[in-house]
Design an enzyme around this catalytic site. Sequence first.
Site, short mmCIF file in Angstrom:
data_model
loop_
_atom_site.label_atom_id
_atom_site.label_comp_id
_atom_site.label_asym_id
_atom_site.label_seq_id
_atom_site.Cartn_x
_atom_site.Cartn_y
_atom_site.Cartn_z
N ASP A 14 109.71 -49.09 64.66
CA ASP A 14 109.83 -50.50 64.29
C ASP A 14 108.68 -50.96 63.38
OD1 ASP A 14 111.95 -50.47 66.18
OD2 ASP A 14 110.58 -51.05 67.79
N GLU A 183 120.34 -56.30 64.90
CA GLU A 183 119.03 -56.61 65.49
C GLU A 183 117.94 -56.40 64.45
OE1 GLU A 183 118.89 -53.83 68.74
OE2 GLU A 183 118.74 -52.11 67.41
#
Length: 519
Positions: A14, A183
């Site tokens: 991420d 997301e």
Amino acid sequence: MKYTNPILSGFHPDPSICCVGDDFYLVTSSFEYFPGLPLFHSTDLVHWEQIGHILDRNSQVTLSDEAPNCLGIYAPTIRYHEGIYYCIVTNVSGPKGGNFFVYTTDPYGAWSEPVTLPFDGIDPSLLFDDDGKIYYSGTNNGIFITELTLTKSTSADGRVQISCDHVGKQVYVWNGSGGSNPEGPHLYRIDGMYYLMIAEGGTEYCHMTTIARSRSVYGPYENCPHNPVLTNRSTALPIKAVGHADLIEDQNGNWWAVCLGIRPLGYPFRHNLGRETMLVPVTWKQGWPIMGMNGDGHVDAEIETSLLPCTETDFSAPFQSKHYIPGSSFTDTFDTAAMHLSWNTIYNPDDTLYEFTKNGLILHGNENDLSSSSVKSLLCRRQEHFDFTVRLTISMEIIPENGEAGLAIYMNNRHHYEIAMTLVNQKRCLILRRRIGKLSAVENIIAYDDTSVILQLTGSREEYTFSYRLSEQAPPVTIGSGETQYLTTEAGGCFTGNYIAIYAANADAVCKEFIYDVE
Ligand code: 6LW
């Protein structure tokens, strides 16, 4: 010039990046590990040094054992605006969790206490718009955008203080291009348009990055005609599962994306190093980003480009830095109480479990062994390479009943292999144990009289091999090995990669030297 992916090897998922003048700052998720949010700096986007952690004080984050594997600190976003660095993130840890941001004027210094935000969901991001407005984008069964009002003040001691006084209405703006799990949104304002870039397909082998744009922040958003703009799904490329990207324009006007990706060991795909950080070049065509070295939307392991923001033409010389270079060989003699940046604990540290002395680090083992999901006496660092050797010099004068201390390759409390000094039938010995889910096996027991030993762990794509040495000069004696493939995300992991751990349980052990060698 050629660079290789990943740019940060081992568990660094991420990624989020910001550019401040000639400097780049990058942060990655940290889940249940403490300190949280490792922070990296680079001037060329390829060589990174670790300058600290954003969440390094207990007051900033609670990662209790109510937050076992796969919970904790998810998907941060780092941004810079008017002299202040912001990092916004979610602590997915039950009642003590939630979305919050921290800030600093100096990324090499301390970050603030958290400013909590009243939103459910994960993967928050911030946009400081050209007109002064601030937008939050997040994921909660779809992608929403809302406005934040932040107030800046200066404390008596001259420090900037920021509070969030008002939040707007949450507007659900996009559900993605049709893939599962929309997301990880990041909202950008580029050439007057709003761009919303997200992850879809789940963080596994169908992972992808998609984008949409709108003239108005709350939409309607127009799906990019060539979505997904980045994916390696259904290719034979060695890097898989790429997605969860963040965009950056460098000081020369060139664009890049950082994203996560994995390097499976072989076929069938299994990966043990966690999700790693990759870098891809980006160009623009008719108002849409074109990603990848050949504009094919793929992440290659080797990327040829002349656009990196540096004057070097050859990266073959070793990178030097006064800060820690992630992925470099490393020796710790534990002679300073300041823990090396590469060490983590699981959850917030219990300081009574670690004592730095002039003779080395004493691990005060509590009753929790490696299989316990509670706070235990364990220090660990990421496995950043397939091939490595670790040596730990450890001693135990007294071994109480059930006491042990040693060296482990640790995926989580249900999947780990370890070599330890312990007692079997009241006799001092070295033991090799493997736990894979509910299966647990003692692989070997070697009678061993000395109170001190050098434990060795060697990693390869196929096996983790355990040995011991009586002294540095003595040759290693192998006592067993275990397959790498059973300590992989696919075999029982989640969002994190493997760690190399030193630990003690029900005993005190002195660690004198730890060597991580990738030569
Ligand atoms: C993160 C989500 C994701 O919150 O994985 O790959 C989750 N994308 O956006 C955990 O890292």
